[in-house]
Design a protein around this motif. Structure first.
Motif, PDB file in Angstrom:
ATOM      1  N   ASP A  67       0.820  -1.214   0.000  1.00 57.12           N
ATOM      2  CA  ASP A  67       0.000   0.000   0.000  1.00 57.12           C
ATOM      3  C   ASP A  67       0.852   1.262   0.000  1.00 57.12           C
ATOM      4  O   ASP A  67       0.507   2.262  -0.638  1.00 57.12           O
ATOM      5  CB  ASP A  67      -0.958  -0.003   1.190  1.00 57.12           C
ATOM      6  CG  ASP A  67      -0.256  -0.175   2.523  1.00 57.12           C
ATOM      7  OD1 ASP A  67       0.791  -0.841   2.557  1.00 57.12           O
ATOM      8  OD2 ASP A  67      -0.753   0.347   3.536  1.00 57.12           O
ATOM      9  N   PRO A  74      -5.857   2.121   2.481  1.00 55.09           N
ATOM     10  CA  PRO A  74      -6.963   1.162   2.428  1.00 55.09           C
ATOM     11  C   PRO A  74      -7.918   1.306   3.605  1.00 55.09           C
ATOM     12  O   PRO A  74      -7.489   1.467   4.752  1.00 55.09           O
ATOM     13  CB  PRO A  74      -6.248  -0.193   2.452  1.00 55.09           C
ATOM     14  CG  PRO A  74      -4.943   0.078   3.124  1.00 55.09           C
ATOM     15  CD  PRO A  74      -4.558   1.462   2.711  1.00 55.09           C
ATOM     16  N   GLN A  75      -9.217   1.238   3.317  1.00 55.56           N
ATOM     17  CA  GLN A  75     -10.217   1.234   4.381  1.00 55.56           C
ATOM     18  C   GLN A  75     -10.211  -0.103   5.109  1.00 55.56           C
ATOM     19  O   GLN A  75     -10.368  -0.162   6.324  1.00 55.56           O
ATOM     20  CB  GLN A  75     -11.601   1.521   3.797  1.00 55.56           C
ATOM     21  CG  GLN A  75     -11.780   2.945   3.280  1.00 55.56           C
ATOM     22  CD  GLN A  75     -13.209   3.197   2.817  1.00 55.56           C
ATOM     23  OE1 GLN A  75     -13.958   2.258   2.548  1.00 55.56           O
ATOM     24  NE2 GLN A  75     -13.582   4.452   2.726  1.00 55.56           N
ATOM     25  N   ASN A  76     -10.057  -1.168   4.348  1.00 59.23           N
ATOM     26  CA  ASN A  76      -9.981  -2.514   4.916  1.00 59.23           C
ATOM     27  C   ASN A  76      -8.621  -3.105   4.603  1.00 59.23           C
ATOM     28  O   ASN A  76      -8.071  -2.876   3.517  1.00 59.23           O
ATOM     29  CB  ASN A  76     -11.077  -3.412   4.337  1.00 59.23           C
ATOM     30  CG  ASN A  76     -12.468  -2.941   4.711  1.00 59.23           C
ATOM     31  OD1 ASN A  76     -12.642  -2.147   5.630  1.00 59.23           O
ATOM     32  ND2 ASN A  76     -13.469  -3.432   3.999  1.00 59.23           N
ATOM     33  N   ASP A  77      -8.076  -3.871   5.536  1.00 57.35           N
ATOM     34  CA  ASP A  77      -6.786  -4.520   5.294  1.00 57.35           C
ATOM     35  C   ASP A  77      -6.775  -5.904   5.937  1.00 57.35           C
ATOM     36  O   ASP A  77      -7.761  -6.341   6.543  1.00 57.35           O
ATOM     37  CB  ASP A  77      -5.613  -3.655   5.784  1.00 57.35           C
ATOM     38  CG  ASP A  77      -5.666  -3.393   7.287  1.00 57.35           C
ATOM     39  OD1 ASP A  77      -6.329  -4.171   8.013  1.00 57.35           O
ATOM     40  OD2 ASP A  77      -5.038  -2.418   7.734  1.00 57.35           O
ATOM     41  N   SER A  90     -13.689  -8.607   1.186  1.00 58.86           N
ATOM     42  CA  SER A  90     -14.022  -7.208   1.429  1.00 58.86           C
ATOM     43  C   SER A  90     -12.786  -6.328   1.539  1.00 58.86           C
ATOM     44  O   SER A  90     -12.893  -5.096   1.511  1.00 58.86           O
ATOM     45  CB  SER A  90     -14.849  -7.079   2.715  1.00 58.86           C
ATOM     46  OG  SER A  90     -16.071  -7.783   2.601  1.00 58.86           O
ATOM     47  N   GLN A  93      -9.157  -4.120  -2.884  1.00 61.81           N
ATOM     48  CA  GLN A  93      -9.368  -2.745  -3.336  1.00 61.81           C
ATOM     49  C   GLN A  93      -8.725  -2.569  -4.698  1.00 61.81           C
ATOM     50  O   GLN A  93      -7.557  -2.900  -4.899  1.00 61.81           O
ATOM     51  CB  GLN A  93      -8.730  -1.772  -2.331  1.00 61.81           C
ATOM     52  CG  GLN A  93      -8.713  -0.321  -2.785  1.00 61.81           C
ATOM     53  CD  GLN A  93      -8.003   0.589  -1.791  1.00 61.81           C
ATOM     54  OE1 GLN A  93      -7.772   0.227  -0.642  1.00 61.81           O
ATOM     55  NE2 GLN A  93      -7.631   1.785  -2.240  1.00 61.81           N
ATOM     56  N   GLU A  94      -9.480  -2.029  -5.652  1.00 62.67           N
ATOM     57  CA  GLU A  94      -8.923  -1.792  -6.978  1.00 62.67           C
ATOM     58  C   GLU A  94      -7.991  -0.588  -6.945  1.00 62.67           C
ATOM     59  O   GLU A  94      -8.302   0.431  -6.323  1.00 62.67           O
ATOM     60  CB  GLU A  94     -10.026  -1.561  -8.008  1.00 62.67           C
ATOM     61  CG  GLU A  94      -9.499  -1.472  -9.436  1.00 62.67           C
ATOM     62  CD  GLU A  94     -10.607  -1.476 -10.474  1.00 62.67           C
ATOM     63  OE1 GLU A  94     -10.306  -1.170 -11.638  1.00 62.67           O
ATOM     64  OE2 GLU A  94     -11.757  -1.791 -10.113  1.00 62.67           O
ATOM     65  N   SER A 101      -6.271  -5.300  -8.514  1.00 60.93           N
ATOM     66  CA  SER A 101      -6.739  -5.098  -7.147  1.00 60.93           C
ATOM     67  C   SER A 101      -5.668  -5.521  -6.142  1.00 60.93           C
ATOM     68  O   SER A 101      -4.777  -6.310  -6.461  1.00 60.93           O
ATOM     69  CB  SER A 101      -8.026  -5.891  -6.896  1.00 60.93           C
ATOM     70  OG  SER A 101      -9.076  -5.421  -7.733  1.00 60.93           O
TER      71      SER A 101
END
Length: 268
Positions: A67, A74-77, A90, A93-94, A101
């Motif tokens: 990242d 990222p919101q989610n990891d 979930s 992330q693209e 992604s």
């Protein structure tokens, strides 16, 4: 140059794991700082440019930096996945403007590197399911030969071992190949020589590593490719952009694309 003592202890053989995932490619190295994460990002970009749906999984549990190299927040990891807050899918992330992604890791979470076998097994089972939605899945693994690294590598159909011409890099790459070959006989291990002055130097580096494997391990891991040293690589990393997006016509970018094409369409 002797890369390692063939009589050195290598630890007991591990139990056979479940079948590797056919579209999964692990990117590993015995030593840090050889460009493994950069190579993983480059290959994901190349697959996307070649029309493939690609996913890059940051498997450097504890010292994740995919990242960071891509400038993502990222919101989610992966940390949230392991805490049970959301499913692995979930966390995908693209990457805008790149066509692939990413499942980001959790930088600085040393506890993830010591993930217990049961949780690691669940994680890889979930990853195998998510992989079915993509043409190619790249696992950017942590440097070294730790249990988690080798377990994740064993889940991939192909494992690229990255090295350069430094003696420590070749010695550590040999150690990784040795342990993987002992615990996973018949594993598809291939060598990528990075940061080579030119193709001839890269061939010499590969020949040294291959000779050690042939003499001591009785295996001959094939050469997946050579990536030439390119000043634009550092510049792209500073700007947090994939080389194939920022400087697609440079020598290193061409080398990465050649490796990606060969992985998609093996010769012979």
């Amino acid at each position: 140059m002797t890369l390692a003592n063939p009589n050195a202890a290598s630890g007991p053989r591990t139990a056979a794991q479940t079948r590797p995932v056919a579209n999964m490619i692990a990117v590993a190295s015995g030593k840090g700082g050889v460009g493994k994460t950069w190579l993983s990002i480059g290959l994901a970009t190349a697959f996307a440019l070649l029309g493939k749906k690609a996913l890059l999984f940051d498997g450097d549990l504890g010292l994740a930096n995919v990242d960071v190299q891509l400038g993502l927040v990222p919101q989610n990891d992966l940390g949230g996945v392991l805490q049970g807050r959301y499913a692995l899918e979930s966390a995908a992330q693209e990457v805008e403007g790149c066509g692939f992604s990413v499942i980001a890791g959790r930088s600085g979470s040393g506890s993830l590197a010591a993930l217990e076998p049961q949780r690691l097994g669940r994680l890889t089972a979930d990853l195998s399911q998510v992989a079915g939605r993509y043409d190619r899945v790249l696992l950017d693994l942590g440097a070294g030969v730790e249990r988690t690294v080798r377990f994740l590598a064993s889940r991939a159909e192909t494992c690229l071992v990255v090295s350069n011409d430094e003696p420590t890099s070749m010695t550590d790459a040999y150690a990784f190949i040795k342990l993987m070959a002992m615990s996973n006989p018949g594993a598809d291990l291939r060598v990528v020589v990075n940061q080579a002055t030119d193709k001839a130097e890269g061939e010499r580096t590969y020949a040294t590593l291959r000779k050690a494997c042939e003499n001591f391990l009785k295996i001959s891991p094939p050469l997946a490719g050579i990536v030439r040293r390119d000043p634009r690589v550092r510049e792209a990393i500073r700007h947090q952009a994939p080389l194939l997006v920022r400087h697609p016509n440079t020598p290193a970018a061409q080398d990465i694309e050649e490796i990606a094409r060969q992985l998609l369409h093996p010769k012979g």
